[in-house]
Every structure is written in structure tokens, then in C-alpha cells.
Write a protein that holds these residues in place. Structure first.
Motif, PDB file in Angstrom:
ATOM      1  N   GLY A   1       0.817  -1.211   0.000  1.00 15.09           N
ATOM      2  CA  GLY A   1       0.000   0.000   0.000  1.00 15.09           C
ATOM      3  C   GLY A   1       0.845   1.252   0.000  1.00 15.09           C
ATOM      4  O   GLY A   1       1.870   1.325  -0.686  1.00 15.09           O
ATOM      5  N   ARG A   2       0.424   2.212   0.800  1.00 17.28           N
ATOM      6  CA  ARG A   2       1.122   3.491   0.868  1.00 17.28           C
ATOM      7  C   ARG A   2       1.678   3.706   2.272  1.00 17.28           C
ATOM      8  O   ARG A   2       1.213   3.100   3.227  1.00 17.28           O
ATOM      9  CB  ARG A   2       0.159   4.632   0.514  1.00 17.28           C
ATOM     10  N   VAL A   3       2.655   4.604   2.366  1.00 18.11           N
ATOM     11  CA  VAL A   3       3.278   4.920   3.654  1.00 18.11           C
ATOM     12  C   VAL A   3       3.149   6.415   3.908  1.00 18.11           C
ATOM     13  O   VAL A   3       3.523   7.230   3.055  1.00 18.11           O
ATOM     14  CB  VAL A   3       4.766   4.510   3.677  1.00 18.11           C
ATOM     15  N   GLY A   4       2.609   6.764   5.060  1.00 16.23           N
ATOM     16  CA  GLY A   4       2.463   8.173   5.424  1.00 16.23           C
ATOM     17  C   GLY A   4       3.667   8.674   6.195  1.00 16.23           C
ATOM     18  O   GLY A   4       4.099   8.039   7.160  1.00 16.23           O
TER      19      GLY A   4
ATOM     20  N   ARG B   1       3.702   5.853  -3.895  1.00 19.67           N
ATOM     21  CA  ARG B   1       3.277   5.122  -2.702  1.00 19.67           C
ATOM     22  C   ARG B   1       3.580   5.876  -1.407  1.00 19.67           C
ATOM     23  O   ARG B   1       3.287   5.375  -0.326  1.00 19.67           O
ATOM     24  CB  ARG B   1       3.951   3.747  -2.663  1.00 19.67           C
ATOM     25  N   ILE B   2       4.162   7.057  -1.503  1.00 19.19           N
ATOM     26  CA  ILE B   2       4.501   7.844  -0.319  1.00 19.19           C
ATOM     27  C   ILE B   2       3.492   8.980  -0.168  1.00 19.19           C
ATOM     28  O   ILE B   2       3.251   9.736  -1.107  1.00 19.19           O
ATOM     29  CB  ILE B   2       5.923   8.422  -0.422  1.00 19.19           C
ATOM     30  N   VAL B   3       2.910   9.084   1.011  1.00 17.55           N
ATOM     31  CA  VAL B   3       1.940  10.141   1.311  1.00 17.55           C
ATOM     32  C   VAL B   3       2.591  11.128   2.275  1.00 17.55           C
ATOM     33  O   VAL B   3       3.005  10.754   3.372  1.00 17.55           O
ATOM     34  CB  VAL B   3       0.661   9.558   1.937  1.00 17.55           C
ATOM     35  N   LEU B   4       2.694  12.377   1.854  1.00 22.49           N
ATOM     36  CA  LEU B   4       3.325  13.409   2.678  1.00 22.49           C
ATOM     37  C   LEU B   4       2.266  14.061   3.564  1.00 22.49           C
ATOM     38  O   LEU B   4       1.360  14.729   3.071  1.00 22.49           O
ATOM     39  CB  LEU B   4       4.010  14.449   1.787  1.00 22.49           C
ATOM     40  N   LEU B   5       2.394  13.847   4.852  1.00 24.62           N
ATOM     41  CA  LEU B   5       1.428  14.366   5.820  1.00 24.62           C
ATOM     42  C   LEU B   5       1.937  15.684   6.405  1.00 24.62           C
ATOM     43  O   LEU B   5       3.098  15.777   6.806  1.00 24.62           O
ATOM     44  CB  LEU B   5       1.216  13.354   6.949  1.00 24.62           C
ATOM     45  N   LYS B   6       1.088  16.674   6.454  1.00 23.35           N
ATOM     46  CA  LYS B   6       1.480  17.965   7.002  1.00 23.35           C
ATOM     47  C   LYS B   6       1.512  17.899   8.523  1.00 23.35           C
ATOM     48  O   LYS B   6       0.654  17.301   9.157  1.00 23.35           O
ATOM     49  CB  LYS B   6       0.524  19.054   6.544  1.00 23.35           C
ATOM     50  N   GLY B   7       2.527  18.559   9.094  1.00 17.01           N
ATOM     51  CA  GLY B   7       2.629  18.633  10.540  1.00 17.01           C
ATOM     52  C   GLY B   7       3.048  17.314  11.159  1.00 17.01           C
ATOM     53  O   GLY B   7       3.427  16.361  10.484  1.00 17.01           O
ATOM     54  N   THR B   8       2.953  17.264  12.486  1.00 13.36           N
ATOM     55  CA  THR B   8       3.350  16.069  13.222  1.00 13.36           C
ATOM     56  C   THR B   8       2.157  15.348  13.823  1.00 13.36           C
ATOM     57  O   THR B   8       2.298  14.259  14.370  1.00 13.36           O
ATOM     58  CB  THR B   8       4.304  16.448  14.366  1.00 13.36           C
ATOM     59  N   ASN B   9       0.978  15.960  13.750  1.00 10.52           N
ATOM     60  CA  ASN B   9      -0.209  15.361  14.332  1.00 10.52           C
ATOM     61  C   ASN B   9      -0.837  14.390  13.339  1.00 10.52           C
ATOM     62  O   ASN B   9      -1.223  14.772  12.234  1.00 10.52           O
ATOM     63  CB  ASN B   9      -1.215  16.456  14.716  1.00 10.52           C
TER      64      ASN B   9
ATOM     65  N   ALA C   1      -5.632   8.197 -10.102  1.00  5.95           N
ATOM     66  CA  ALA C   1      -4.946   8.469  -8.849  1.00  5.95           C
ATOM     67  C   ALA C   1      -5.804   8.051  -7.663  1.00  5.95           C
ATOM     68  O   ALA C   1      -5.295   7.574  -6.654  1.00  5.95           O
ATOM     69  CB  ALA C   1      -4.606   9.951  -8.745  1.00  5.95           C
ATOM     70  N   LYS C   2      -7.124   8.181  -7.820  1.00 10.85           N
ATOM     71  CA  LYS C   2      -8.026   7.798  -6.745  1.00 10.85           C
ATOM     72  C   LYS C   2      -7.932   6.309  -6.467  1.00 10.85           C
ATOM     73  O   LYS C   2      -8.067   5.853  -5.342  1.00 10.85           O
ATOM     74  CB  LYS C   2      -9.457   8.193  -7.103  1.00 10.85           C
ATOM     75  N   THR C   3      -7.684   5.523  -7.509  1.00 11.93           N
ATOM     76  CA  THR C   3      -7.509   4.096  -7.326  1.00 11.93           C
ATOM     77  C   THR C   3      -6.332   3.829  -6.406  1.00 11.93           C
ATOM     78  O   THR C   3      -6.388   2.972  -5.523  1.00 11.93           O
ATOM     79  CB  THR C   3      -7.277   3.403  -8.683  1.00 11.93           C
ATOM     80  N   ASN C   4      -5.238   4.572  -6.593  1.00 12.12           N
ATOM     81  CA  ASN C   4      -4.082   4.421  -5.728  1.00 12.12           C
ATOM     82  C   ASN C   4      -4.405   4.832  -4.293  1.00 12.12           C
ATOM     83  O   ASN C   4      -3.909   4.237  -3.345  1.00 12.12           O
ATOM     84  CB  ASN C   4      -2.919   5.262  -6.252  1.00 12.12           C
ATOM     85  N   GLU C   5      -5.265   5.825  -4.142  1.00  7.62           N
ATOM     86  CA  GLU C   5      -5.648   6.293  -2.816  1.00  7.62           C
ATOM     87  C   GLU C   5      -6.432   5.239  -2.046  1.00  7.62           C
ATOM     88  O   GLU C   5      -6.554   5.305  -0.832  1.00  7.62           O
ATOM     89  CB  GLU C   5      -6.472   7.577  -2.927  1.00  7.62           C
ATOM     90  N   GLU C   6      -6.976   4.273  -2.761  1.00  7.50           N
ATOM     91  CA  GLU C   6      -7.725   3.216  -2.100  1.00  7.50           C
ATOM     92  C   GLU C   6      -6.811   2.151  -1.499  1.00  7.50           C
ATOM     93  O   GLU C   6      -7.263   1.274  -0.770  1.00  7.50           O
ATOM     94  CB  GLU C   6      -8.695   2.578  -3.090  1.00  7.50           C
TER      95      GLU C   6
END
Length: 400
Positions: free
Chosen positions: A195-198, A259-267, A334-339
């Protein structure tokens, strides 16, 4: 590593010899220095299979058994202590790890060893502010059981040195990756394949990545340098590598680029909420797929008279999907990848992964002569070669 000055034919005791770093250390000791190695093997014992091709004496006794550890250590001049407990609950693991270190330190004094090298983690500095820090930074307990018990084990070794003359040294390693690495190699590859990694803080956190052979170099130097006694050393690889850059290497290995999801902030709360909503949406389809394979459900559905309406509804959905399939856009693709499943670190760990803190190896370089040889490209190249050999990733992906 022959320039290190480690004496050949030395009698060595290694705890955690069946682990990632310990296994590589044992290989180098026997292959390069003809050392006579006695290795304490942890559960699961499968890790000991790496040592089968070498004449290594294996010990399967508990690390807290004073008589067994003293017997195993007898005649050894150097002790490398890498083992820690991780198979019980937090309280049990903490007790074994800290009391086990006390047991080993006591046995080392009674056996008169020349050096006791304890492997710890740079995580004992916690979530520090951005910038470069060194060994003068206060070490803290911050709620992660692994880090907290390693800190207390460090203090055991340092206290034994100050109060009883144990020739001890502490190495604080960071982000160790490479062949057989469970946390920073196998797990990321498995997660990116599935899957993906945040990544918190949009992946800007500093990974302090260290290839396993550079850790072995530091261990060997700490075992022979007189300047190492009673000291703490940070150990990491060369350069400033962000977590995004680190994961991008693994993403390339598996032939993916999104496959990499960039999350904003630390929360991570919002990311966890999104993951929970996605999982909830999958409950009904998963239940239907499971029930369809159940003979009793199929029989009851047939008897109920609902089969025809359900078939009509399913056919309607199929026709609708077929009509829109040819007009898929880049955004829907891209939405397919988001699943795909989103792998997130534990909530308490997010701030640590987000920290843009780099550990200094100036002291290790000055007192030990430590000079890491594997930059991220060389380390990842060697890691990829192993991962393909081990069939962790497809041998065909990325090959020309």
C-alpha cells in the motif's frame, strides 16, 4: 575493516547474535578476524541460521541467568552487548533488558573482560528541536518503551564503569538499515508493496540513516580504542538524509513512484481518521464477498426470493462501470491508488519521525576514528541486491 586494529583470534562474547546487527557483527568477526565467538541467541531462534556456516558457539540461556552468563563469558576478552527483550509486554521486556544488562555487567567484571561495548539507540534524546545535536544533549525518558529501557541499560553500563571500573562503552546507533534489517528495510519494503506509507512533516524529518556495516565498524573500533572507555558515542551514516529521500529509494526498488503520502505537521489524528473512514467503507463489500462464499448464506438467499433483484442490481452496476471505464481520467486513476491501505506510524511516534534533528558523529570520528563508508546510494545498492536475492522484492523490477 582490517585497518581498525582489531586483534585476530580474539575470544568474543556477543549478545543478540541472532539479531540484525549482531548477526552481521558475528559474520565479520569470524570471517575477517578469525575470532572465537560465543553468541547468545534470542528468540525466535531462526535468526541463528545465519551463523550455521561459521564455527560459532551458541548459548540459549536467559540473559538474566548470572551463572550461565558468567560461564558463557569465561575466557572472553571482549563483550558486545546488543540483546534486548521484545517478545513480552512492556513491563516484562523492560525488566529483562535492564536487569539483563546488570547481570552481564556483573559477569564481565568477574571474568575480567577488557572491554564491554553496549549498543543503545540515539532515540534516548527524544523529540529534540531541529538542528545538529551531540552527546552533551540531555538524555530523557519520553514514553517509548524501547528507548526508555535502552536509556536505563546505558546508565547501568556507565554506573558500573564509574563505581566498579567496568571498561564499558556505549554506542547510540540511529536508523540502521541493510540486509536482514527488520525495521528500516524489510518493513518499509513490505508496506510500500502492500500500500502506501504516510510520512509526518511532509517527509522532512531527518532519518540519520546508517548502513549496518558502518555500525559494525564502530563496534570494532569501540572494542579496541582506549579512548572509548567510559564514553558515549552517537553513530550514524554520512550526509543529511530526510525520511522522504530514504523511502524514495525503497519506492524505486519496487518500481513505484506514488506510494509515499506526505502528511502535514506532526499530528497524525486527521490521517488516522481518514484511514478509519476508508476501512469503514470497506466493511460492506468485504462482508458481501465473505458471505458469497458461504454455502448456507447462498442457500438462504435463494430461498428468500431476493436473488433476481440482487442480480438485476449487480448487472446495472456492471453496465454503469463499463460505460465509464473508457473515460477514466488521471485524477480517477490516482483515486484508485488512494484506495490502497495507508500505513501510519504509531501516534506517539509521529513527532519523533518528523523531527529535523541530525546527530553529530564528530566525537566518534575524533576519539574512535569512526568514518562511515556507506553513503545512502552505496548502502541502498547493497540493500537492494540482498532484497532481490531474498525475494523480498521482484527480481525483475528495476532491472535492465
Amino acid at each position: 575493516m582490517n585497518s581498525i586494529g582489531f586483534p585476530k583470534g580474539t575470544n568474543v562474547f556477543v549478545t543478540g547474535g541472532s539479531g540484525f546487527i549482531g548477526g552481521r557483527l558475528v559474520e565479520c568477526l569470524v570471517r575477517d578476524y578469525e575470532a572465537n565467538v560465543t553468541a547468545l541467541v534470542n528468540r525466535p531462534y531462526a535468526g541463528a541460521l545465519r551463523m550455521c556456516r561459521f564455527p560459532v558457539n551458541t548459548v540459549f540461556e536467559p540473559m538474566t541467568d548470572q551463572k550461565a552468563m558468567q560461564k558463557a563469558m569465561s575466557g572472553c576478552s571482549i563483550v558486545f552487548h546488543l540483546a534486548y527483550a521484545k517478545s513480552g509486554n512492556a513491563k516484562e521486556d523492560y525488566k529483562v533488558t535492564v536487569e539483563g544488562t546488570q547481570t552481564l555487567a556483573t559477569a564481565a567484571l568477574k571474568c575480567g573482560v577488557d572491554r564491554f561495548v553496549n549498543v543503545s539507540t540515539a532515540a534516548v534524546y527524544g523529540n529534540r528541536a531541529n538542528g545538529i545535536i551531540d552527546e552533551t544533549e540531555p538524555r530523557i525518558r519520553w514514553g517509548w518503551n524501547y528507548s526508555d529501557m535502552k536509556l536505563d541499560a546505558e546508565n547501568v553500563v556507565l554506573d558500573f564503569h564509574k563505581s566498579r571500573g567496568l571498561p564499558g562503552t556505549v554506542l547510540q546507533v540511529a536508523g540502521v538499515y541493510g540486509p536482514w534489517g527488520p525495521v528500516f528495510t524489510i518493513a518499509p519494503l513490505r508496506q510500500l508493496q502492500a500500500g502506501r506509507v504516510g510520512l509526518p512533516n511532509e517527509g522532512k524529518g531527518v532519518s540519520n540513516a546508517t548502513y549496518v556495516d558502518d555500525v559494525v565498524q564502530a563496534l570494532l573500533r569501540a572494542a579496541v580504542m582506549e579512548s572509548a572507555v567510559g564514553e558515549i558515542f552517537m553513530i550514524k551514516g554520512p550526509g543529511r538524509i530526510t525520511r522522504l529521500e530514504f523511502y524514495e529509494h525503497y519506492q524505486r526498488m519496487i518500481g513505484e513512484n506514488d506510494r509515499i503520502v506526505l502528511l502535514k505537521g506532526t499530528n497524525l489524528k486527521s490521517a488516522f481518521r481518514s484511514k478509519k473512514r476508508a476501512a469503514t467503507r470497506q466493511l460492506a463489500p468485504s462482508a458481501v464477498r465473505s458471505l458469497k462464499s458461504n454455502p448456507e448464506f447462498r442457500a438462504a438467499l435463494t430461498a428468500s426470493g431476493l436473488v433476481v433483484p440482487l442480480k438485476w442490481a449487480c448487472n446495472l452496476v456492471r453496465r454503469k462501470n463499463a460505460a465509464t471505464a473508457s473515460s477514466l481520467t488521471a485524477s480517477t486513476a490516482a483515486k484508485t491508488n488512494e484506495e490502497l491501505p495507508l500505513h501510519l506510524p504509531p501516534a506517539f511516534y509521529g513527532k519523533y519521525l518528523a523531527a529535523e534533528t541530525e546527530y553529530s558523529i564528530e566525537k566518534a570520528n575524533r576519539l574512535l576514528g569512526y568514518d562511515p563508508q556507506f553513503d545512502i546510494h552505496a548502502g541502498m545498492a547493497a540493500t537492494e541486491q540482498w532484497a532481490r536475492w531474498a525475494r523480498i522484492i521482484d527480481c525483475q523490477v528495476g532491472e535492465s
